[in-house]
Design a protein around this motif. Sequence first.
Motif, PDB file in Angstrom:
ATOM      1  N   PRO A  24      12.673 -30.908  13.043  1.00 17.14           N
ATOM      2  CA  PRO A  24      11.323 -30.560  13.500  1.00 17.14           C
ATOM      3  C   PRO A  24      10.415 -31.780  13.632  1.00 17.14           C
ATOM      4  O   PRO A  24      10.470 -32.705  12.821  1.00 17.14           O
ATOM      5  CB  PRO A  24      10.790 -29.643  12.397  1.00 17.14           C
ATOM      6  N   MET A  25       9.592 -31.763  14.701  1.00 23.39           N
ATOM      7  CA  MET A  25       8.506 -32.738  14.810  1.00 23.39           C
ATOM      8  C   MET A  25       7.432 -32.290  13.828  1.00 23.39           C
ATOM      9  O   MET A  25       7.235 -31.093  13.633  1.00 23.39           O
ATOM     10  CB  MET A  25       7.917 -32.742  16.220  1.00 23.39           C
ATOM     11  N   LEU A  26       6.760 -33.223  13.220  1.00 20.59           N
ATOM     12  CA  LEU A  26       5.710 -32.887  12.264  1.00 20.59           C
ATOM     13  C   LEU A  26       4.387 -33.477  12.729  1.00 20.59           C
ATOM     14  O   LEU A  26       4.341 -34.633  13.171  1.00 20.59           O
ATOM     15  CB  LEU A  26       6.044 -33.438  10.882  1.00 20.59           C
ATOM     16  N   TRP A  27       3.312 -32.703  12.618  1.00 22.18           N
ATOM     17  CA  TRP A  27       1.983 -33.215  12.911  1.00 22.18           C
ATOM     18  C   TRP A  27       1.393 -33.741  11.609  1.00 22.18           C
ATOM     19  O   TRP A  27       1.342 -33.033  10.609  1.00 22.18           O
ATOM     20  CB  TRP A  27       1.084 -32.129  13.488  1.00 22.18           C
ATOM     21  N   VAL A  28       0.987 -35.001  11.613  1.00 19.43           N
ATOM     22  CA  VAL A  28       0.372 -35.632  10.449  1.00 19.43           C
ATOM     23  C   VAL A  28      -1.139 -35.606  10.673  1.00 19.43           C
ATOM     24  O   VAL A  28      -1.647 -36.178  11.648  1.00 19.43           O
ATOM     25  CB  VAL A  28       0.887 -37.085  10.264  1.00 19.43           C
TER      26      VAL A  28
END
Length: 70
Positions: A24-28
């Motif tokens: 998964p791509m993660l939003w920081v």
Amino acid sequence: PCFQVGDRVCNKASGRWGVIADEPMLWVEPGPSPSGMRGEGHWSYAVAWDGQLGLTIRYAEYLLDPESVA
């Protein structure tokens, strides 16, 4: 997000090549930077770097270039 699973990328800082992994791509979220200023939010990707036997390392989107640019 600028990248998708399977995209070839290069690390801007060291010229290492790899592939965006099927994780998964993660939003920081935005938060304080080391200088005390508020940093911007960014996408984080798992990258399988060439020669690392499938191990992945998370990198912020702003540290990566697409293969065609590098």
